[in-house]
Motif scaffolding. Structure first.
Motif: not given
Length: 443
Positions: A258-274
């Motif tokens: 579930t981490s392989w997601r685009a960052a958006s307000p509706f995502e529960d894990e924002d990989f771009s933070i890392l």
């Protein structure tokens, strides 16, 4: 005449069902030690339900575990002769029609097939159900329980409607329908298990599931409520979701599907933070800071893995190496055991669940840096077994602080690990035996 024909038709259709129900009720006395564990998801990525199945088997029950078999469950589960895994077919999304039609067809297909499997299999004294996903599983399991005399136990990991809202928004008709269904059907269970005090309180106050029980302890069991909060497991069975484990001089970063997601307000894990934090860490090294190089291992099979892999390649890190393998369940604890720091990016769609990735890390005595959300403090104690951060700036600062004198025996990393080793938290087996098993036997 027409009425007579309709009556005959209804009788013809209902008679086989009534005979099947009567037969299953007759056999139920012979199946008092049989339990159905239902996961309307991937069994291999449902660690808590695997734990339930193993604990039930150790308690003398025969267990039938129903779910999707997309990834391999743990060997301990496969080798247990008391546990039988039954695969449920997974209907892929249709390519035609509006989304709500596609979703409806999928729900109907799952409902019919799950009903068929539960009715045609050996009768069970108990049905353990994972929620989410609870649509349509809660109603189906309750209905089968009514027909066959089975007791329904629901393990609340999160709210299904809040996860659905990640992609559609909280006011979408599907989300509102799912919330209504979950709230109504969620009250049908004989016993409810949950992962946090926050969820226990929310179920009691907003969902009408009363007599809530706090964190599981033997003394609290005497109150006899129907809602139990268990915070295990503190041992590792298999891959978690969305976690990162960092090493000094080498970094082991673990991230699930579930981490392989685009960052958006509706995502529960924002990989771009890392990625942003790693960029800042790299720049500190280039600026002359005495920091170790890192090797990061990211695992997952999600739909945006390729997107993030290309993004990582574009970073051209000089002091950070990133690998993206998929690990089997047996290899996962070895990875966590070799790491020096875990990083959790889980936000929680409801704010009421706990990241199993952190539980697995703590089971390997691995300290963590975790993205803060509502009830995270129930698991991660800031400055005791890890650190809590709000954004990439804070995460980068924490990485700098933790690795500035690596490997320092007197440093915070070793202190966090020592605190985890000395903690007196119950492991899953002991907690389950003292809390869940007696409640199940008393139902």
């Amino acid at each position: 005449m027409a009425a007579s024909c309709v009556a005959v038709l209804l009788t013809s259709l209902s008679l086989p069902l009534l005979l099947l129900v009567a037969y299953k009720r007759w056999r139920r006395g012979r199946a008092a030690r049989h339990v159905m564990v239902v996961v309307l998801g991937d069994v291999g990525r449902s660690p808590r339900m695997q734990y339930h199945a193993l604990s039930l088997a150790k308690g003398g029950f025969s267990v039938t575990l129903l779910g999707f078999c997309n990834s391999k469950p743990h060997d301990e589960l496969l080798q247990n002769d008391r546990i039988q895994i039954v695969s449920l077919p997974e209907l892929q999304r249709l390519a035609v029609g509006p989304h709500i039609f596609q979703y409806g067809v999928k729900v109907v297909f799952q409902a019919v097939h799950l009903l068929w499997k539960l009715m045609c299999w050996e009768p069970a004294a108990y049905i353990f159900l994972q929620n989410p996903p609870g649509l349509p599983a809660i109603a189906i399991c309750w209905f089968v329980g009514c027909l066959c005399g089975s007791k329904l136990v629901t393990d609340w990991h999160n709210y299904g409607y809040s996860i659905l809202g990640l992609g559609h928004g909280p006011r979408h008709c599907l989300v509102l329908l799912a919330k209504w269904y979950e709230k109504i059907c969620g009250r049908l269970s004989h016993l409810n298990l949950c992962v946090t005090n926050a969820m226990r309180e929310d179920l009691a106050e907003n969902w009408g599931i009363r007599d809530a029980l706090g964190p599981a302890t033997p003394a609290l069991r005497e109150a006899g409520p129907n809602l139990l909060c268990i915070q295990g497991p503190l041992r590792t069975l298999g891959p978690g979701l969305g976690e990162v484990s960092l090493h000094g001089a080498r970094c082991s970063e673990r991230d699930g599907d579930t981490s392989w997601r685009a960052a958006s307000p509706f995502e529960d894990e924002d990989f771009s933070i890392l990625l942003a934090a790693l960029e800042k860490f790299e720049q500190l090294i280039l600026d002359g800071e005495n920091l170790p190089s890192l090797v990061c291992v990211i695992t997952g099979k999600g739909p945006l893995k390729e997107y993030y892999s290309r993004l990582i390649d574009q970073k051209c890190f000089q002091h950070i190496q990133v690998c993206t393998p998929w690990l089997e369940a047996e290899d996962y604890p070895l990875l966590l055991g070799s790491a020096d720091l875990g990083v959790c990016l889980h936000k929680s769609s409801s704010g009421l669940d706990l990241p199993m990735k952190v539980v697995d890390m703590f089971g390997c005595c691995l300290p963590v840096c975790a993205l803060d959300f509502q009830c995270l403090h129930e698991l991660v104690k800031h400055e005791e077994n890890g650190l809590v951060f709000e954004d990439s700036e804070e995460l980068a600062a924490q990485l700098q602080m933790l690795f500035s004198k690596f490997p320092d025996p007197a440093g915070k990393l070793n202190q966090f690990r020592k605190n985890l080793q000395e903690s007196e938290q119950l492991r899953w087996d002991e907690s389950w035996k003292q809390t869940v098993l007696p409640l199940v036997m008393d139902m």
